[in-house]
Design a protein around this motif. Structure first.
Motif, PDB file in Angstrom:
ATOM      1  N   MET A  27      44.777  40.389  40.608  1.00 54.36           N
ATOM      2  CA  MET A  27      44.120  39.418  39.741  1.00 54.36           C
ATOM      3  C   MET A  27      43.399  38.363  40.588  1.00 54.36           C
ATOM      4  O   MET A  27      42.223  38.057  40.352  1.00 54.36           O
ATOM      5  CB  MET A  27      45.149  38.752  38.828  1.00 54.36           C
ATOM      6  N   ARG A  60      40.090  39.245  42.225  1.00 56.20           N
ATOM      7  CA  ARG A  60      38.909  39.316  41.348  1.00 56.20           C
ATOM      8  C   ARG A  60      38.334  37.938  41.015  1.00 56.20           C
ATOM      9  O   ARG A  60      37.252  37.859  40.448  1.00 56.20           O
ATOM     10  CB  ARG A  60      39.271  40.034  40.050  1.00 56.20           C
ATOM     11  N   LEU A  61      39.049  36.877  41.333  1.00 61.10           N
ATOM     12  CA  LEU A  61      38.574  35.536  40.974  1.00 61.10           C
ATOM     13  C   LEU A  61      37.168  35.221  41.487  1.00 61.10           C
ATOM     14  O   LEU A  61      36.368  34.670  40.737  1.00 61.10           O
ATOM     15  CB  LEU A  61      39.574  34.468  41.424  1.00 61.10           C
ATOM     16  N   SER A  99      39.454  38.574  35.836  1.00 60.00           N
ATOM     17  CA  SER A  99      40.674  38.720  36.635  1.00 60.00           C
ATOM     18  C   SER A  99      41.749  39.501  35.895  1.00 60.00           C
ATOM     19  O   SER A  99      42.587  40.159  36.513  1.00 60.00           O
ATOM     20  CB  SER A  99      41.202  37.350  37.066  1.00 60.00           C
TER      21      SER A  99
END
Length: 143
Positions: free
Chosen positions: A74, A77-78, A84
């Motif tokens: 997660m 992916r920020l 995310s």
């Protein structure tokens, strides 16, 4: 009709909202249709408890994930344009568990409960799909 039902939380036992709704949908659909469920599980206990779904569907598949790994996916992916939550709900094992029934059987419908697991079937063009936005992550974060 043969239905492939994907969800982000294994829908059994139906003890909380994220499990109650999909469980009841699966149970209802299975009265007239052949339903295969594919979902994530987060622990061995959840996988053991999940076996209670057996009388309510034709078949089910589980993909085990670990919260620490999911959190890393997660966070990775920020800085990207990809949500995310897609990282949090991604699992190579679940991806394989989705591919297997799609290769083995001909489904009439893919029902995706919660947008975060749509990534597992986005490449499938030959089967009708329903995407249930019951999870609306943006609204959850606002609350």
């Amino acid at each position: 009709m043969k239905i492939l039902y994907l969800c982000h939380r294994f829908p059994y036992p139906p003890k909380r909202g994220g499990k109650i709704r999909p469980f009841n949908m699966i149970r209802h659909l299975a009265q007239r249709h052949e339903v295969t469920v594919v979902s994530l599980v987060r622990s061995a206990q959840e996988a053991d408890e999940g076996q209670g779904l057996r009388p309510h569907c034709a078949h089910y598949e589980m993909g085990r994930v670990y919260d620490s790994v999911q959190m890393l996916r997660m966070v990775a992916r920020l800085p990207t344009a990809t949500p995310s939550s897609l990282g949090f709900f991604y699992s190579r094992q679940l991806h394989a568990r989705v591919r297997t029934p799609l290769q083995r059987e001909r489904f009439d419908l893919i029902y995706v409960h919660c947008s975060s697991v749509a990534q597992y079937v986005e490449h499938v063009d030959s089967i009708r799909k329903i995407l249930d936005f019951g999870d609306m992550d943006s609204q959850n974060w606002l609350e």
